[in-house]
Design an enzyme around this catalytic site. Structure first.
Site, PDB file in Angstrom:
ATOM      1  N   ASP A 118       0.812  -1.010  -0.065  1.00 64.38           N
ATOM      2  CA  ASP A 118      -0.054   0.106  -0.026  1.00 64.38           C
ATOM      3  C   ASP A 118       0.831   1.318   0.110  1.00 64.38           C
ATOM      4  OD1 ASP A 118      -2.355   1.604   0.288  1.00 64.38           O
ATOM      5  OD2 ASP A 118      -1.976   1.955   2.448  1.00 64.38           O
ATOM      6  N   SER A 119       0.305   2.534  -0.359  1.00 65.31           N
ATOM      7  CA  SER A 119       1.194   3.590  -0.071  1.00 65.31           C
ATOM      8  C   SER A 119       1.376   3.919   1.192  1.00 65.31           C
ATOM      9  CB  SER A 119       0.418   4.910  -0.487  1.00 65.31           C
ATOM     10  OG  SER A 119      -0.845   4.784  -0.075  1.00 65.31           O
ATOM     11  N   CYS A 168     -11.207   3.034  -0.933  1.00 66.45           N
ATOM     12  CA  CYS A 168      -9.843   3.515  -0.642  1.00 66.45           C
ATOM     13  C   CYS A 168      -9.410   2.780   0.906  1.00 66.45           C
ATOM     14  CB  CYS A 168     -10.171   5.113  -0.398  1.00 66.45           C
ATOM     15  SG  CYS A 168      -8.610   5.739   0.430  1.00 66.45           S
ATOM     16  N   THR A 169      -8.584   2.529   0.935  1.00 65.74           N
ATOM     17  CA  THR A 169      -8.012   1.774   2.044  1.00 65.74           C
ATOM     18  C   THR A 169      -8.342   2.518   3.384  1.00 65.74           C
ATOM     19  OG1 THR A 169      -5.828   2.973   1.988  1.00 65.74           O
ATOM     20  CG2 THR A 169      -5.757   0.784   1.165  1.00 65.74           C
ATOM     21  N   HIS A 170      -8.232   3.777   3.374  1.00 64.29           N
ATOM     22  CA  HIS A 170      -8.794   4.387   4.499  1.00 64.29           C
ATOM     23  C   HIS A 170     -10.121   4.563   5.091  1.00 64.29           C
ATOM     24  CE1 HIS A 170      -4.417   5.571   3.712  1.00 64.29           C
ATOM     25  NE2 HIS A 170      -4.634   6.415   5.242  1.00 64.29           N
ATOM     26  N   CYS A 184      -3.716  -1.008  -1.971  1.00 68.12           N
ATOM     27  CA  CYS A 184      -4.008   0.354  -2.473  1.00 68.12           C
ATOM     28  C   CYS A 184      -4.970   0.239  -3.696  1.00 68.12           C
ATOM     29  CB  CYS A 184      -2.834   1.108  -2.827  1.00 68.12           C
ATOM     30  SG  CYS A 184      -3.082   2.521  -3.150  1.00 68.12           S
ATOM     31  N   ASN A 185      -6.214   0.952  -3.474  1.00 68.03           N
ATOM     32  CA  ASN A 185      -7.235   1.165  -4.403  1.00 68.03           C
ATOM     33  C   ASN A 185      -6.582   2.029  -5.541  1.00 68.03           C
ATOM     34  OD1 ASN A 185     -10.277   0.514  -3.417  1.00 68.03           O
ATOM     35  ND2 ASN A 185      -8.858   0.725  -1.801  1.00 68.03           N
ATOM     36  N   THR A 186      -5.699   3.178  -5.303  1.00 64.67           N
ATOM     37  CA  THR A 186      -5.264   3.656  -6.530  1.00 64.67           C
ATOM     38  C   THR A 186      -4.395   2.823  -7.367  1.00 64.67           C
ATOM     39  OG1 THR A 186      -5.396   5.586  -4.953  1.00 64.67           O
ATOM     40  CG2 THR A 186      -4.008   5.985  -6.891  1.00 64.67           C
ATOM     41  N   GLU A 222      -6.131   9.262   8.926  1.00 63.54           N
ATOM     42  CA  GLU A 222      -4.701   9.200   9.482  1.00 63.54           C
ATOM     43  C   GLU A 222      -4.553   9.969  10.877  1.00 63.54           C
ATOM     44  OE1 GLU A 222      -1.322   8.881   7.820  1.00 63.54           O
ATOM     45  OE2 GLU A 222      -2.104   7.479   6.304  1.00 63.54           O
ATOM     46  N   TYR A 278      -0.519   8.244  -2.824  1.00 64.41           N
ATOM     47  CA  TYR A 278      -0.563   7.664  -4.392  1.00 64.41           C
ATOM     48  C   TYR A 278      -1.892   8.503  -4.928  1.00 64.41           C
ATOM     49  CZ  TYR A 278       2.792   3.890  -3.851  1.00 64.41           C
ATOM     50  OH  TYR A 278       3.630   3.211  -3.517  1.00 64.41           O
ATOM     51  N   GLY A 279      -2.733   9.008  -4.058  1.00 60.91           N
ATOM     52  CA  GLY A 279      -4.170   9.296  -4.836  1.00 60.91           C
ATOM     53  C   GLY A 279      -4.257  10.396  -5.470  1.00 60.91           C
TER      54      GLY A 279
HETATM   55  N1  DGL Z   1      -3.929   3.896  -0.241  1.00 56.28           N
HETATM   56  C1  DGL Z   1      -4.652   4.694  -1.154  1.00 56.28           C
HETATM   57  C2  DGL Z   1      -6.013   4.060  -1.676  1.00 56.28           C
HETATM   58  O1  DGL Z   1      -6.461   3.245  -1.260  1.00 56.28           O
HETATM   59  C3  DGL Z   1      -4.983   5.915  -0.288  1.00 56.28           C
HETATM   60  C4  DGL Z   1      -3.950   6.641   0.342  1.00 56.28           C
HETATM   61  C5  DGL Z   1      -3.342   7.786  -0.973  1.00 56.28           C
HETATM   62  O2  DGL Z   1      -3.601   8.343  -1.496  1.00 56.28           O
HETATM   63  O3  DGL Z   1      -2.156   7.072  -0.980  1.00 56.28           O
HETATM   64  O4  DGL Z   1      -6.313   4.658  -2.879  1.00 56.28           O
END
Ligand code: DGL
Length: 272
Positions: free
Chosen positions: A12-13, A186-188, A75-77, A154, A44-45
């Protein structure tokens, strides 16, 4: 059946992918895991597709170098933009979170009206609508990026009034559009599920794509006869970060409710 005791790699990021790790560990308690959080380059997003692909390629190469048997893009992105690339290039199978989330949303919708929320890059990629419409072309899909959700999660502000207000603002169009199912793309976002549910109303089904991916990983391991042997003792999870390990440790321990005992700094090599 001999099985395969090698670990599953997750990247993940940053720390957000721990929501996916938690779901994987709950679903696959005999498996060992290696987690890479690219904390030096989060988020990453907000980055371009080319940059996200480059980062994802480097993250995956690191995990391959650690001898993993399968890679999960938490990571979804990165899943939105780099899944096919990594599936083509990696010697190990690669699973992302988009298709599992899309399938679960299609199964959950009652009125055929699905909402998707994610980072700017995930929403711009249209990966979720594409995956949903590939399964069920007659459904309606409305997507919206919610960039402030990542820093709010976060910060640990899951139930803070600021989060409630931001959720109400971001989600108003999806509520007006009367979506009955909402993909947390998104992970968060699972961390903010209570605020998101409140903004959308109790009747809306929230889909946690990371948790859905855990089912997919379990099925893939079974198909490939690559599950850990029945008598395997899982190794203590190795966590790698690319920067700011102590911050990662603090947030990870809060998120997992247990100490992070193996935390190392990863040397992620630039891809050519
Ligand atoms: N992990 C990213 C996602 O799931 C979210 C955080 C980021 O922007 O890196 O898209």
């Amino acid at each position: 059946m001999p099985g395969d005791a090698r670990p599953i790699g997750i990247f993940d990021s940053g720390v957000g992918g721990l929501t996916v790790y938690r779901a994987l560990r709950a679903r696959l308690p005999r498996e060992s895991f290696i987690y890479l959080g690219d904390t030096a380059r989060i988020p990453y997003g907000t980055r371009s597709p080319e940059t996200v692909r480059r980062y994802a390629r480097e993250d995956a190469a690191f995990l391959v170098g650690q001898g993993v048997k399968l890679i999960v893009i938490a990571c979804n992105t990165a899943s939105s933009l780099a899944l096919e690339l990594l599936q083509d290039e990696c010697p190990a199978p690669v699973i992302g979170v988009i298709e599992p989330g899309a399938r679960a949303a299609v199964a959950a919708t009652r009125l055929g009206n699905i909402g998707v929320i994610g980072t700017e890059a995930t929403i711009a990629s249209a990966a979720y609508p594409r995956a949903i419409l590939a399964i069920a072309p007659d459904l309606r899909v409305q997507a919206r990026s919610c960039p402030l959700f990542v820093p709010l999660a976060e910060e640990g502000w899951a139930t803070h009034p600021v989060t409630t207000a931001v959720a109400a603002e971001y989600l108003a169009p999806l509520r007006q559009a009367e979506v009955d199912t909402l993909v947390l793309g998104c992970t968060h976002y699972p961390v903010l599920a209570a605020a998101i549910q409140q903004a959308m109303g109790e009747g809306v089904t929230l889909v946690d794509s990371g948790a859905c991916a855990a089912q997919e990983v379990a099925a893939a391991l079974e198909r490939q006869a690559a599950c850990a042997p029945p008598d395997a003792l899982p190794m203590v999870t190795r966590f790698f970060v690319t920067d700011a390990g102590e911050r990662f440790r603090r947030v990870a321990e809060l998120c997992l409710g247990e100490p992070v005992t193996r935390l190392e700094t990863a040397q992620v090599e630039p891809s050519p």
